[in-house]
Design a protein around this motif. Structure first.
Motif, PDB file in Angstrom:
ATOM      1  N   UNK A 186      72.543  40.452  51.660  1.00 20.28           N
ATOM      2  CA  UNK A 186      72.453  41.648  50.817  1.00 20.28           C
ATOM      3  C   UNK A 186      71.695  42.753  51.533  1.00 20.28           C
ATOM      4  N   UNK A 187      70.581  42.407  52.152  1.00 21.78           N
ATOM      5  CA  UNK A 187      69.771  43.401  52.867  1.00 21.78           C
ATOM      6  C   UNK A 187      70.567  44.018  54.007  1.00 21.78           C
ATOM      7  N   UNK A 188      71.273  43.204  54.750  1.00 22.47           N
ATOM      8  CA  UNK A 188      72.076  43.715  55.860  1.00 22.47           C
ATOM      9  C   UNK A 188      73.149  44.678  55.373  1.00 22.47           C
ATOM     10  N   UNK A 189      73.787  44.366  54.246  1.00 18.14           N
ATOM     11  CA  UNK A 189      74.807  45.257  53.680  1.00 18.14           C
ATOM     12  C   UNK A 189      74.188  46.573  53.229  1.00 18.14           C
ATOM     13  N   UNK A 190      72.976  46.511  52.655  1.00 18.28           N
ATOM     14  CA  UNK A 190      72.290  47.735  52.225  1.00 18.28           C
ATOM     15  C   UNK A 190      71.981  48.619  53.430  1.00 18.28           C
ATOM     16  N   UNK A 191      71.540  48.006  54.502  1.00 19.12           N
ATOM     17  CA  UNK A 191      71.204  48.769  55.709  1.00 19.12           C
ATOM     18  C   UNK A 191      72.441  49.443  56.304  1.00 19.12           C
TER      19      UNK A 191
ATOM     20  N   UNK B  63      79.643  49.659  53.225  1.00 17.19           N
ATOM     21  CA  UNK B  63      79.521  48.217  53.428  1.00 17.19           C
ATOM     22  C   UNK B  63      79.384  47.491  52.091  1.00 17.19           C
ATOM     23  N   UNK B  64      78.591  48.065  51.178  1.00 17.50           N
ATOM     24  CA  UNK B  64      78.425  47.443  49.864  1.00 17.50           C
ATOM     25  C   UNK B  64      79.714  47.511  49.050  1.00 17.50           C
ATOM     26  N   UNK B  65      80.399  48.649  49.125  1.00 19.49           N
ATOM     27  CA  UNK B  65      81.662  48.780  48.394  1.00 19.49           C
ATOM     28  C   UNK B  65      82.691  47.781  48.908  1.00 19.49           C
ATOM     29  N   UNK B  66      82.743  47.597  50.195  1.00 20.99           N
ATOM     30  CA  UNK B  66      83.731  46.704  50.798  1.00 20.99           C
ATOM     31  C   UNK B  66      83.473  45.231  50.480  1.00 20.99           C
TER      32      UNK B  66
ATOM     33  N   UNK C  44      81.606  43.053  45.344  1.00 23.76           N
ATOM     34  CA  UNK C  44      80.733  42.169  44.584  1.00 23.76           C
ATOM     35  C   UNK C  44      80.652  42.553  43.108  1.00 23.76           C
ATOM     36  N   UNK C  45      81.273  43.658  42.739  1.00 30.23           N
ATOM     37  CA  UNK C  45      81.237  44.064  41.337  1.00 30.23           C
ATOM     38  C   UNK C  45      80.116  45.020  40.997  1.00 30.23           C
ATOM     39  N   UNK C  46      79.498  45.637  42.002  1.00 30.23           N
ATOM     40  CA  UNK C  46      78.447  46.629  41.747  1.00 30.23           C
ATOM     41  C   UNK C  46      79.061  47.951  41.313  1.00 30.23           C
ATOM     42  N   UNK C  47      78.373  48.659  40.427  1.00 22.95           N
ATOM     43  CA  UNK C  47      78.815  49.992  40.050  1.00 22.95           C
ATOM     44  C   UNK C  47      78.401  50.986  41.136  1.00 22.95           C
ATOM     45  N   UNK C  48      79.101  52.115  41.262  1.00 19.21           N
ATOM     46  CA  UNK C  48      78.720  53.134  42.257  1.00 19.21           C
ATOM     47  C   UNK C  48      77.273  53.600  42.088  1.00 19.21           C
TER      48      UNK C  48
ATOM     49  N   UNK D 245      70.564  51.178  45.557  1.00 15.93           N
ATOM     50  CA  UNK D 245      70.220  50.225  46.608  1.00 15.93           C
ATOM     51  C   UNK D 245      70.041  50.914  47.961  1.00 15.93           C
ATOM     52  N   UNK D 246      70.958  51.798  48.299  1.00 10.48           N
ATOM     53  CA  UNK D 246      70.895  52.422  49.626  1.00 10.48           C
ATOM     54  C   UNK D 246      69.761  53.449  49.717  1.00 10.48           C
ATOM     55  N   UNK D 247      69.215  53.840  48.577  1.00 10.49           N
ATOM     56  CA  UNK D 247      68.104  54.793  48.591  1.00 10.49           C
ATOM     57  C   UNK D 247      66.748  54.125  48.331  1.00 10.49           C
ATOM     58  N   UNK D 248      66.705  52.804  48.432  1.00 10.94           N
ATOM     59  CA  UNK D 248      65.415  52.130  48.299  1.00 10.94           C
ATOM     60  C   UNK D 248      64.491  52.525  49.442  1.00 10.94           C
TER      61      UNK D 248
END
Length: 279
Positions: A92-97, A102-105, A108-112, A118-121
């Motif tokens: 998960x951390x690697x996808x966020x980075x 990467x997260x959209x691809x 996983x069912x996350x909303x935009x 997540x990407x602005x943490x």
């Protein structure tokens, strides 16, 4: 201290942190492997009566709690976690980075909106996320089939109360010499299941440890060849167990009491004679 020195120190500390996280990952993998090996040994002993499975990183509550601590993130926003197979915190951390795409691809069912959070943490939040330890989840499934070679496993959460007791009983009988006390283990189970599963365990283990049951089902004392039966009677607030109502199942008075009081008493003795040749 100049800027270059600070930058070098920060780089060195980050590398140290990555090394430590790598060591922790190795330790966690070894922990999971040890559990899986022990579970394989237990499953061999259980002979298909109960199946135990280790789901790595399966206890996701710490991840739910952390993500729900982010601004405007509620319970619904993190439900996707339970439906992602083989989810890991490092993944998960690697996808966020790697940012939004990467997260959209991952699908996983996350909303935009959640992806954007997540990407602005902050760097501190990302470090805290990266240190979360997801413990392995132990899954229990009981074989509810009455027939040999026709296994039908059901997870613990889908079992009746009585079946859950049976699943736990299989575990309690594993390499344990302590006395075991159970109150009406036959609840919600049919007689065939009691006779074929619970009693089989008792007959094979009763020479090694003591069992004490409170029961209304004749199959347990009859098929289990109870060494001692006490018939308890109660009137109002008083209960008693006179000496003449105590003894082995082979004593005629006790047999008569079992036949007249317990559910399925007469049938249990008939089946006992047919199966084991005992009168």
């Amino acid at each position: 201290m100049n800027f270059k020195t600070i930058e070098s120190l920060e780089s060195e500390l980050n590398q140290t942190r990555r090394n430590l996280l790598g060591e922790i990952s190795v330790i966690r993998s070894a922990r999971t492997s040890t559990k899986q090996e022990k579970v394989r040994e237990l499953n061999q002993i259980l002979l298909g009566k109960l199946r135990i499975t280790v789901k790595p990183n399966g206890l996701c509550q710490p991840l739910h709690i952390f993500l729900q601590s982010l601004p405007n993130v509620g319970v619904q926003s993190t439900k996707w976690i339970e439906y992602v197979p083989d989810l890991t915190v490092p993944g998960l951390v690697e996808a966020i980075k790697q940012a939004k795409d990467a997260l959209k691809n991952k699908n996983w069912g996350m909303t935009p909106g959640f992806i954007d959070k997540l990407v602005h943490m902050s760097h501190e939040q990302l470090n805290k996320l990266e240190s979360i330890d997801l413990q392995d989840k132990i899954l229990l499934e009981l074989n509810v089939s009455h027939k040999k070679d026709q296994d039908r496993f059901k997870p613990l959460s889908k079992l009746s109360t009585g079946q859950q007791c049976t699943a736990i009983l299989h575990l309690l009988l594993l390499d344990n010499k302590d006395p075991l006390i159970m109150d009406q283990p036959e609840d919600n189970l049919d007689n065939a299941f009691v006779a074929n599963r619970i009693v089989q365990e008792l007959r094979s283990a009763k020479t090694e440890r003591q069992f004490l049951f409170a029961t209304h089902n004749a199959n347990i004392p009859v098929f289990g060849d109870a060494e001692w039966i006490g018939v308890c009677t109660a009137t109002g607030e008083r209960a008693e167990m006179p000496i003449q109502q105590q003894g082995s199942i082979d004593i005629s008075v006790i047999r008569d009491q079992v036949t007249s009081i317990l559910e399925g008493g007469k049938e249990a003795f008939i089946q006992r004679k047919e199966k084991y040749g005992f009168e």
